[in-house]
Each structure stands twice: as C-alpha cells, then as structure tokens.
Design an enzyme around this catalytic site. Structure first.
Site, PDB file in Angstrom:
ATOM      1  N   ASP A 260      42.583  40.418  35.436  1.00  0.00           N
ATOM      2  CA  ASP A 260      41.235  40.957  35.190  1.00  0.00           C
ATOM      3  C   ASP A 260      40.900  40.888  33.720  1.00  0.00           C
ATOM      4  O   ASP A 260      39.739  40.736  33.342  1.00  0.00           O
ATOM      5  CB  ASP A 260      41.144  42.407  35.676  1.00  0.00           C
ATOM      6  CG  ASP A 260      40.674  42.434  37.112  1.00  0.00           C
ATOM      7  OD1 ASP A 260      41.494  42.134  37.988  1.00  0.00           O
ATOM      8  OD2 ASP A 260      39.469  42.704  37.333  1.00  0.00           O
TER       9      ASP A 260
ATOM     10  N   CYS B 285      47.556  41.244  45.576  1.00  0.00           N
ATOM     11  CA  CYS B 285      46.118  41.422  45.650  1.00  0.00           C
ATOM     12  C   CYS B 285      45.430  40.148  46.150  1.00  0.00           C
ATOM     13  O   CYS B 285      46.026  39.380  46.924  1.00  0.00           O
ATOM     14  CB  CYS B 285      45.556  41.880  44.303  1.00  0.00           C
ATOM     15  SG  CYS B 285      43.863  42.494  44.395  1.00  0.00           S
TER      16      CYS B 285
HETATM   17  C1  RUB Z   1      41.194  42.015  41.986  1.00  0.00           C
HETATM   18  C2  RUB Z   1      42.354  41.588  41.139  1.00  0.00           C
HETATM   19  C3  RUB Z   1      42.532  40.115  40.931  1.00  0.00           C
HETATM   20  C4  RUB Z   1      41.823  39.698  39.616  1.00  0.00           C
HETATM   21  C5  RUB Z   1      41.746  38.198  39.483  1.00  0.00           C
HETATM   22  O1  RUB Z   1      40.973  43.400  41.927  1.00  0.00           O
HETATM   23  O2  RUB Z   1      43.081  42.375  40.573  1.00  0.00           O
HETATM   24  O3  RUB Z   1      43.881  39.803  40.815  1.00  0.00           O
HETATM   25  O4  RUB Z   1      40.506  40.218  39.604  1.00  0.00           O
HETATM   26  O5  RUB Z   1      40.968  37.667  40.528  1.00  0.00           O
HETATM   27  P1  RUB Z   1      39.733  44.023  42.720  1.00  0.00           P
HETATM   28  P2  RUB Z   1      40.250  36.236  40.415  1.00  0.00           P
HETATM   29  O6  RUB Z   1      39.905  43.674  44.160  1.00  0.00           O
HETATM   30  O7  RUB Z   1      39.835  45.497  42.464  1.00  0.00           O
HETATM   31  O8  RUB Z   1      38.477  43.432  42.134  1.00  0.00           O
HETATM   32  O9  RUB Z   1      41.336  35.260  40.123  1.00  0.00           O
HETATM   33  O10 RUB Z   1      39.610  36.046  41.754  1.00  0.00           O
HETATM   34  O11 RUB Z   1      39.271  36.319  39.302  1.00  0.00           O
END
Ligand code: RUB
Length: 334
Positions: free
Chosen positions: A221, A153
């Site tokens: 998340d 991701c």
């Molecule tokens: C994003 C996702 C990321 C976490 C952490 O999912 O799963 O791995 O949110 O991100 P989506 P960060 O694209 O559905 O929002 O480290 O940037 O907080």
C-alpha cells in the site's frame, strides 16, 4: 419601470447562481461517490484506489461548469480533499492526485487546465496498468518451475507476478484468508479461475506451512524512504516466518506506491477500521483493535519488483527521486 427591471435582473441572477451551485454540487456528488466506495472498500487495493481517484478527477474536470480558471482550480482542489479523506494508508491515492494535477497552477485558461487534467488522468491509468504487467514479467523470473508461492490478501501486482510465472512454469499457490475482510478468498477464486492450483489457509497457519514455501509474493500500500513496506495486516508476521525459514520474500509494487512525504519525516498512517469488521455484536467490556495494515521492515524484504526493475528496499530514496521530481521545499508545502 426601472425598479421592476432591476428586480427581475436580480431574480435572474439568483436563479443562475442557484443553477451554478446545483451543477457544482453534482460535480462533487460524483467525487463523493468514489470516495465513499473507497472508504467502504467497494473499490479496494492500492492500485484500484489510485486509478479510481484519477478517474474521479477526470470526471470533475469534464463536468465542471466553472466560469473562471480560478473557480475550476477551486473545484479540483475541493475534489482532491474529498478523495484524500477516504483511505489514509494507500499512498497511491495522494500520488495519483499529485501526478494528475501536476502543473495545474501554470494554466490561466479553463480549457487548457481541463484538458491537462483529462490527459494526465488517462495517462496515469494507462501507465498504472502497464506497470502491473511489466513488474509481473520481471518478478516472475524469480519463481522457478515447481515452486510453491505464498501470497497474502488480494493484490493485483502480486497476482500479476504469479499469473505470469504460471504461463511457463508449474507452480502451486498458498493464499492466506486475510482476516477480517477475507480478501484471500478473492485471490483464491481468481487463481482457481485462472487454472492455478491454489490452497486457502487461515492466517494463523502461515508458520506451519512456511517449510513448504519457496517464495512469498505480496503487494504494497505504501513504501517508505527507509524501505519499510505497509501492506495488509499480517504481512510482517509472514515476513518474519519467511525470514526464519530462509524463504525469499518479494514485494510487488508499482513505483507510485513509494511515499514522497516520508522523505521529510511524515509517517505513513496505518488505517484503523471499525471494530464491527472483527466482531459485529461484541458484548460489552471487550476492546477490539482493527488496524488494516502493518509495516514490514526492509531487513525482511529480499526484493521489490517494480515496473522499472527488481530493487532492494534500500533503494527507496533513489526510486522516489527518479519518480517524483520534487524539491524538499515543495514537499514541505504540498
Ligand atoms: C489491500 C492490500 C494489497 C495492496 C496492494 O488491502 O493490502 O496488498 O493494496 O494491492 P485492502 P494492489 O483490501 O484493505 O485495500 O497490488 O492491488 O495495488
């Protein structure tokens, strides 16, 4: 004459009231715009969602035309509700609200309450950015020269670890496509622009490539009190493949990704998104499921890199207790 004056007075009051409602609507319009952007993933990634939430609350406080402190608190509470309904899994969203609106009840004057929200929002945004930098420096110590890192991701926290490692070590990165929204392409582009050698693979190729991987680094998340990590759908399959191949699995997460409500048994909700994201003109008779996140159990996680150090997922309760000064009673009522 008296009757005429009282009619004029009533009309004037009505005009004032309409003006106040209009201004109030304008306050909510800004918050609603942010909520819409979060829902439609124009603002995405748990950290960005948290910072946008803090910013939206700050704007509500700045723009409020409330005439009493109770009215001000009502506006903040309504803004909280609008934001809370935008995306359910990223606990960074309610945590950001909790940290920004903390102590609001103690204020009996509008200006005090307003400046408390503004200061707290600024503090949260600054702290959030610093945390990403710090956890990146800490986590990068686990990456060795010559390592191949796999990520899934698009996570600012995971990218912070990878970019920090790249400052002093030769590394290669494998980025997964991350169907259906393809956030892996954002990651691949960002790394390539940074000069990091990166290979993009389809999600189903993870097990085939795992034998060439030294360490997996992903974001989060939400993290439950039991140490389970909710992250982009497919993360748990990657963890399984890493476990089978004895590859280190590291999560990069700021401490506001830990979920206080899991302490009192409230489960982390997995967001189910539209089937159109998977197949837009799907013929009839086919059922599509599109959960956006999954849970990786603590047994599959070697380390969590946070801004206050590397921890085992089994330390979740301690982090929650240190980070949020709550009592069980408060959690039940919040
Ligand atoms: C994003 C996702 C990321 C976490 C952490 O999912 O799963 O791995 O949110 O991100 P989506 P960060 O694209 O559905 O929002 O480290 O940037 O907080």
């Amino acid at each position: 004459m008296e009757m005429f004056l009282s009619q004029k007075c009533k009309k004037f009051k009505r005009v004032c009231e309409t003006g106040r409602i209009f201004k109030q609507r304008k306050v909510y319009m800004d918050v609603s715009k942010t909520a819409k952007k979060i829902k439609e993933m124009e603002i995405r990634g748990a950290g960005d969602i948290a910072r946008a939430t803090a910013k939206a609350l700050k704007h509500t406080a700045e723009k409020s035309n409330a005439t009493s402190v109770d009215e001000f608190k009502e506006e903040i509470n309504k803004s909280k509700k609008i934001l809370l309904n935008s995306r359910p899994t990223a606990v960074s969203l309610p945590n950001s609200i909790r940290l920004v609106t903390k102590n609001l009840d103690r204020y009996s004057d509008i200006e005090g309450a307003r400046s408390n929200i503004i200061k707290r929002a600024d503090k949260f945004i600054l702290r959030s950015k610093k945390s990403i930098k710090n956890l990146g420096e800490i986590g990068s110590n686990r990456i060795k020269d010559g390592d191949t890192v796999l990520t899934h991701c698009n996570s600012d926290a995971a990218l912070s670890v990878i970019k920090e490692a790249y400052k002093t070590k030769k590394i290669n990165v494998i980025a997964t496509e991350s169907r259906p929204r393809l956030q892996g392409k954002i990651t691949a582009r960002e790394l390539a622009e940074h000069g990091v050698p990166v290979t993009l693979i389809v999600d189903s190729a993870v097990r085939s490539f795992m034998k060439n991987v030294d360490i997996v680094v992903v974001g989060a998340d939400a993290i439950g009190v039991n140490g389970a990590v909710a992250n982009k759908i497919g993360t748990s399959q990657i963890a399984l493949a890493a476990n089978e191949a004895r590859v280190t699995f590291m999560v990069a997460a700021e401490t506001y990704k830990f979920s206080p409500k899991t302490v009192i048994g409230e489960p982390i909700k997995i967001e189910e998104r539209s089937e159109d994201e998977v197949w837009k003109d799907c013929p009839g008779g086919i059922c599509i499921k599109n959960p956006a996140f999954d849970f990786t159990p603590p047994e599959y996680i070697d380390l969590i890199s946070t801004e206050i150090g590397l921890i085992s997922p089994h330390m979740s309760y301690a982090i929650l207790k240190e980070e949020f000064d709550w009592s069980i009673e408060e959690l039940k009522n919040s």
